[in-house]
Design an enzyme around this catalytic site. Structure first.
Site, PDB file in Angstrom:
ATOM      1  N   ASP A 181     -12.499  53.383 -13.526  1.00 14.79           N
ATOM      2  CA  ASP A 181     -12.174  53.514 -12.114  1.00 14.79           C
ATOM      3  C   ASP A 181     -13.188  54.472 -11.492  1.00 14.79           C
ATOM      4  O   ASP A 181     -14.293  54.598 -11.994  1.00 14.79           O
ATOM      5  CB  ASP A 181     -10.730  53.999 -11.940  1.00 14.79           C
ATOM      6  CG  ASP A 181     -10.097  53.483 -10.641  1.00 14.79           C
ATOM      7  OD1 ASP A 181     -10.570  53.896  -9.567  1.00 14.79           O
ATOM      8  OD2 ASP A 181      -9.142  52.687 -10.702  1.00 14.79           O
ATOM      9  N   GLY A 217     -17.995  52.198 -13.845  1.00 13.82           N
ATOM     10  CA  GLY A 217     -16.897  52.763 -13.080  1.00 13.82           C
ATOM     11  C   GLY A 217     -16.930  52.208 -11.675  1.00 13.82           C
ATOM     12  O   GLY A 217     -17.640  51.246 -11.385  1.00 13.82           O
ATOM     13  N   HIS A 218     -16.170  52.842 -10.787  1.00 15.13           N
ATOM     14  CA  HIS A 218     -16.111  52.388  -9.394  1.00 15.13           C
ATOM     15  C   HIS A 218     -16.872  53.312  -8.463  1.00 15.13           C
ATOM     16  O   HIS A 218     -16.697  53.248  -7.249  1.00 15.13           O
ATOM     17  CB  HIS A 218     -14.650  52.271  -8.934  1.00 15.13           C
ATOM     18  CG  HIS A 218     -13.890  51.172  -9.612  1.00 15.13           C
ATOM     19  ND1 HIS A 218     -12.569  50.908  -9.346  1.00 15.13           N
ATOM     20  CD2 HIS A 218     -14.267  50.275 -10.559  1.00 15.13           C
ATOM     21  CE1 HIS A 218     -12.162  49.889 -10.088  1.00 15.13           C
ATOM     22  NE2 HIS A 218     -13.181  49.490 -10.833  1.00 15.13           N
ATOM     23  N   GLY A 219     -17.696  54.196  -9.026  1.00 11.20           N
ATOM     24  CA  GLY A 219     -18.546  55.032  -8.210  1.00 11.20           C
ATOM     25  C   GLY A 219     -17.931  56.375  -7.881  1.00 11.20           C
ATOM     26  O   GLY A 219     -17.004  56.843  -8.538  1.00 11.20           O
TER      27      GLY A 219
END
Length: 396
Positions: free
Chosen positions: A210, A232-234
């Site tokens: 995430d 991941g999602h940054g």
């Protein structure tokens, strides 16, 4: 001097004095033993010491159950983890914590060791990213109202939920933190912060399922530097506006970081039909390298994953004084820059300077989209700023 607590084969010994009146408590046990009660007793004894004290978990692999180590303590306290502590590997729902450090002024956590959340079985039953109505899973490490602290040289592996959660902190520095979980592990945010003031995250590596770093409401004066993120999602500010009574966010600075193979890059996300009206201001991203990052620069004020909100109502979260400067690298899709601001409260004072993001896919070239914002442009922009029609994509 020494102390013994009769917990199976586990004992705690005060080994030496680290200053005139300071003590070190070391936990001794055979590898594989459960050290939960021993650690709690050691921490409690150290916390009551009138002079600075230290608790040591030595090299080896140990079992550790749910534990809360809370103050207030009579003097500064240091926990040194040299080995690996492992959580219960079964699927666990309905609990929101594993290891908690709380209500301590003058705290250090270090040692080069690891917290292994054993999250694999729990990920399969985790649906909190899809619905409000879900059973909580344990956060691996929680820092609740910890003041004047230094967290360094530790690892978090395979958290069941968030790896690290920071709430109510003041003057905290995290340095050389390593966070690792599979890219498909749900809700495993690397470091989530909220309602804190004066936190630094430095020289760290985060690879998870995430957001590498997520900034919640009430966060002030966060400095992130030399962090490598991916997968991941940054790095995300938000999401904001999901809950009522949220507090303003201000003073967020992300500099000299690298994002690689992430699903989003530098992101600000707020909910439509928000449950509150707050302001997020003075948020600055500078000197960032992106490597095959989808949505490298993204303001998304229509963040509504799994259709959990009314998209027809514009976000009431105000975004003010935002900048993206010296961002360069490659995009994983054609949406290099998307500034999707609220039609009810358009973004104010957004600066874009020296952006150079390339995309070589068949559906290229890269695009730069703007909605409800007129950014101030500095230096050069590649792709050309606000030159593409707005398209909507999936939320994550």
């Amino acid at each position: 001097m020494g102390a013994y607590f009769g917990v199976s084969t586990i004992f705690i010994i005060c080994l030496l004095r680290i200053s005139a009146n300071a003590e070190v408590f070391t936990i001794g046990s055979s590898s594989g033993s459960d050290i939960t009660q021993a650690l709690l007793k050691a921490f409690t004894a150290a916390c009551q010491s009138p002079s600075p004290s230290k608790v040591v978990i030595p090299k080896g692999e140990f079992k550790l159950g749910e534990i809360e180590m809370r103050g207030p303590c009579k003097a500064p306290i240091e926990v040194t983890i040299q080995g690996t502590v492992k959580a219960n590997g079964n699927a666990i729902q309905g609990k929101d914590k594993w290891v908690v450090f709380g209500n301590i002024n003058g705290f250090k956590l270090n040692g080069g060791g690891a917290f292994d959340g054993e999250g694999n079985a729990s990920w399969r039953v985790n649906n909190c990213h899809k619905t409000f109505q879900c059973k909580k899973l344990p956060i691996s490490i929680r820092f609740d109202f910890v003041l004047n602290s230094e967290i360094k040289d530790i690892s978090s592996i395979d958290a069941k939920n968030f790896h690290i959660n920071v709430l109510g902190a003041k003057n905290m520095t995290m340095n050389n933190i390593k966070i690792i979980a599979p890219e498909d592990s749900p809700n495993t945010d690397g470091i989530h912060l909220g309602r804190s003031d004066g936190v630094k995250i430095l020289n760290s590596f985060i690879s998870t399922g995430d957001d590498c770093i997520s900034v919640g409401d009430g966060m002030k004066n966060l400095h992130v530097e030399k962090v490598t993120c991916g997968p991941g999602h940054g790095i995300s500010v938000g999401s904001l506006g999901r809950y009522g009574h949220e507090q303003d966010v201000s003073g967020i600075r992300i500099i000299n970081c690298t994002l690689q193979q992430t699903d989003n890059g530098l992101r600000i996300k707020t909910w439509p039909s928000a449950a509150c009206s707050t302001t997020a201001s003075d948020i600055h991203f500078q000197d960032i390298i992106v490597k095959n990052v989808s949505n490298p620069i993204l303001i998304d004020q229509e963040y509504c994953p799994w259709n959990q909100c009314n998209k027809q109502k514009p976000s009431t979260i105000k975004l003010v004084n935002i900048s993206f400067k010296n961002i360069r690298g490659t995009s994983g899709n054609k949406d290099a820059v998307k500034l999707l601001c609220s039609k009810g409260y358009p973004c104010q004072n957004v600066e874009i300077g020296n952006v150079d993001i390339k995309y070589t896919g068949a559906d290229g070239p890269a695009t730069f989209q703007c909605s409800n914002v007129s950014p101030k442009l500095l230096g050069t922009q590649n792709p050309k700023a606000c030159s593409a029609p707005v398209t909507k994509g999936p939320n994550m």
